[in-house]
Design a protein around this motif. Structure first.
Motif, PDB file in Angstrom:
ATOM      1  N   LYS A 115      77.595  -2.052  76.940  1.00 42.91           N
ATOM      2  CA  LYS A 115      76.188  -2.322  77.194  1.00 42.91           C
ATOM      3  C   LYS A 115      75.485  -2.691  75.889  1.00 42.91           C
ATOM      4  N   ARG A 116      74.353  -3.337  76.034  1.00 46.57           N
ATOM      5  CA  ARG A 116      73.555  -3.726  74.880  1.00 46.57           C
ATOM      6  C   ARG A 116      72.733  -2.524  74.438  1.00 46.57           C
ATOM      7  N   VAL A 117      73.150  -1.868  73.358  1.00 45.66           N
ATOM      8  CA  VAL A 117      72.482  -0.664  72.882  1.00 45.66           C
ATOM      9  C   VAL A 117      72.336  -0.711  71.367  1.00 45.66           C
ATOM     10  N   ALA A 118      71.387   0.061  70.864  1.00 46.22           N
ATOM     11  CA  ALA A 118      71.201   0.230  69.424  1.00 46.22           C
ATOM     12  C   ALA A 118      70.652   1.630  69.194  1.00 46.22           C
ATOM     13  N   THR A 119      70.993   2.224  68.069  1.00 45.76           N
ATOM     14  CA  THR A 119      70.523   3.562  67.734  1.00 45.76           C
ATOM     15  C   THR A 119      70.140   3.630  66.258  1.00 45.76           C
ATOM     16  N   PHE A 120      69.203   4.483  65.945  1.00 47.94           N
ATOM     17  CA  PHE A 120      68.927   4.832  64.552  1.00 47.94           C
ATOM     18  C   PHE A 120      68.172   6.151  64.516  1.00 47.94           C
ATOM     19  N   LYS A 121      68.047   6.728  63.343  1.00 48.60           N
ATOM     20  CA  LYS A 121      67.337   7.990  63.191  1.00 48.60           C
ATOM     21  C   LYS A 121      66.425   7.939  61.977  1.00 48.60           C
ATOM     22  N   ILE A 122      65.405   8.778  61.996  1.00 52.89           N
ATOM     23  CA  ILE A 122      64.511   8.962  60.859  1.00 52.89           C
ATOM     24  C   ILE A 122      64.713  10.386  60.360  1.00 52.89           C
TER      25      ILE A 122
ATOM     26  N   ASN B   9      64.804  22.926  50.496  1.00 48.72           N
ATOM     27  CA  ASN B   9      66.145  22.361  50.541  1.00 48.72           C
ATOM     28  C   ASN B   9      66.658  22.284  51.987  1.00 48.72           C
ATOM     29  N   ASP B  10      65.876  21.662  52.832  1.00 41.74           N
ATOM     30  CA  ASP B  10      66.169  21.593  54.262  1.00 41.74           C
ATOM     31  C   ASP B  10      65.837  20.190  54.756  1.00 41.74           C
ATOM     32  N   TYR B  11      66.215  19.897  56.013  1.00 38.69           N
ATOM     33  CA  TYR B  11      65.901  18.587  56.564  1.00 38.69           C
ATOM     34  C   TYR B  11      65.774  18.676  58.078  1.00 38.69           C
ATOM     35  N   ASP B  12      65.192  17.640  58.656  1.00 40.80           N
ATOM     36  CA  ASP B  12      65.115  17.479  60.100  1.00 40.80           C
ATOM     37  C   ASP B  12      65.120  15.978  60.394  1.00 40.80           C
ATOM     38  N   TYR B  13      65.311  15.613  61.649  1.00 39.68           N
ATOM     39  CA  TYR B  13      65.388  14.192  61.981  1.00 39.68           C
ATOM     40  C   TYR B  13      64.977  13.962  63.429  1.00 39.68           C
ATOM     41  N   VAL B  14      64.705  12.710  63.760  1.00 43.63           N
ATOM     42  CA  VAL B  14      64.501  12.278  65.141  1.00 43.63           C
ATOM     43  C   VAL B  14      65.407  11.083  65.401  1.00 43.63           C
ATOM     44  N   ASP B  15      65.837  10.948  66.657  1.00 43.35           N
ATOM     45  CA  ASP B  15      66.734   9.865  67.062  1.00 43.35           C
ATOM     46  C   ASP B  15      66.024   8.880  67.973  1.00 43.35           C
ATOM     47  N   PHE B  16      66.471   7.624  67.903  1.00 43.02           N
ATOM     48  CA  PHE B  16      66.000   6.582  68.805  1.00 43.02           C
ATOM     49  C   PHE B  16      67.203   5.883  69.429  1.00 43.02           C
ATOM     50  N   PHE B  17      67.058   5.559  70.711  1.00 40.01           N
ATOM     51  CA  PHE B  17      68.123   4.887  71.463  1.00 40.01           C
ATOM     52  C   PHE B  17      67.490   3.724  72.215  1.00 40.01           C
ATOM     53  N   PHE B  18      68.048   2.527  72.049  1.00 34.81           N
ATOM     54  CA  PHE B  18      67.527   1.342  72.714  1.00 34.81           C
ATOM     55  C   PHE B  18      68.592   0.779  73.657  1.00 34.81           C
ATOM     56  N   SER B  19      68.216   0.562  74.909  1.00 33.12           N
ATOM     57  CA  SER B  19      69.141  -0.017  75.883  1.00 33.12           C
ATOM     58  C   SER B  19      68.355  -0.796  76.926  1.00 33.12           C
ATOM     59  N   ASP B  20      69.060  -1.602  77.709  1.00 35.06           N
ATOM     60  CA  ASP B  20      68.405  -2.383  78.757  1.00 35.06           C
ATOM     61  C   ASP B  20      67.930  -1.503  79.904  1.00 35.06           C
ATOM     62  N   GLU B  21      68.439  -0.272  80.001  1.00 31.06           N
ATOM     63  CA  GLU B  21      68.065   0.620  81.095  1.00 31.06           C
ATOM     64  C   GLU B  21      66.882   1.523  80.754  1.00 31.06           C
ATOM     65  N   SER B  22      66.513   1.603  79.482  1.00 26.01           N
ATOM     66  CA  SER B  22      65.479   2.541  79.045  1.00 26.01           C
ATOM     67  C   SER B  22      64.089   1.924  79.139  1.00 26.01           C
TER      68      SER B  22
END
Length: 208
Positions: free
Chosen positions: A119-126, A134-147
């Motif tokens: 499927k046509r998908v793409a992902t990335f995170k910030i 000395n810690d971290y956190d993140y968010v995810d993104f998901f791109f698809s034709d169904e979303s």
């Protein structure tokens, strides 16, 4: 196998569950029908804003659903959190159809396993770094034709707030009802143009 829900206590609707079988368990991949994976079978009992399971990777909680990292199977004995609906009744269901003795995607939640997908998908995170602690956190993104820009159960997943650490989160582009999200799924055609609300909670004096 039925596992009782708990709706009292300081953590509210967050429930922890463990794999009851000695085989791998299909947790997210529906494989074309709605009877062989934990997330879809129990969808009516899981809060729509938190359509995922949440596992601890040793540092932070990760989300796993149809849009996440391709980890469709959980290993025997592994545990995870789910966020149930406010008035949940009954039990979580672990069915024989979810079992797989030898899935192609072996390993536990911490293993990095790629998922073949035509499927046509793409992902990335910030990623946000808390340099003071000395810690971290993140968010995810998901791109698809169904979303979509609204809520997509099993693709969007609310934030797991279980500590006082610095947190980064997003809000839905459309139909925002006040839920902070860890994973947000959007249409593939929005990859370059969409503007996503982003938020941070912190007591640190140094983040980047």
């Amino acid at each position: 196998i039925q596992a009782r829900f708990v709706i009292s206590g300081s953590d509210g609707e967050w429930n922890i569950k463990g794999i009851p079988f000695s085989s791998y368990l299909n947790i997210t991949d529906d494989s074309g029908h709605a009877t062989n994976n934990f997330l879809t079978v129990n969808a009516a009992k899981i809060h729509a804003d938190y359509g995922a399971i949440y596992s601890w990777n040793g540092t932070i909680y990760k989300v796993h659903n149809h849009a996440s990292d391709g980890k469709d199977y959980a290993a025997p004995g592994e545990g995870f959190f789910i966020h149930v609906v406010d008035d949940v009744t009954g039990n979580a269901s672990f069915t024989e159809a979810m079992q797989n003795a030898s899935p192609a995607q072996r390993g536990n939640f911490n293993a990095g396993i790629a998922k073949d997908d035509v499927k046509r998908v793409a992902t990335f995170k910030i990623k946000m770094e808390d340099q003071e602690n000395n810690d971290y956190d993140y968010v995810d993104f998901f791109f698809s034709d169904e979303s979509t820009k609204g809520l997509d159960f099993g693709y969007d997943a609310g934030k797991f707030f279980m500590s006082s650490k610095s947190k980064i989160y997003t809000r839905l582009v459309e139909e925002d009802k006040g839920t902070d999200f860890q994973l947000q799924a959007l249409a593939y055609d929005d990859l370059k143009d969409v503007v996503v609300p982003l938020g941070i909670t912190t007591k640190s004096s140094s983040i980047k």
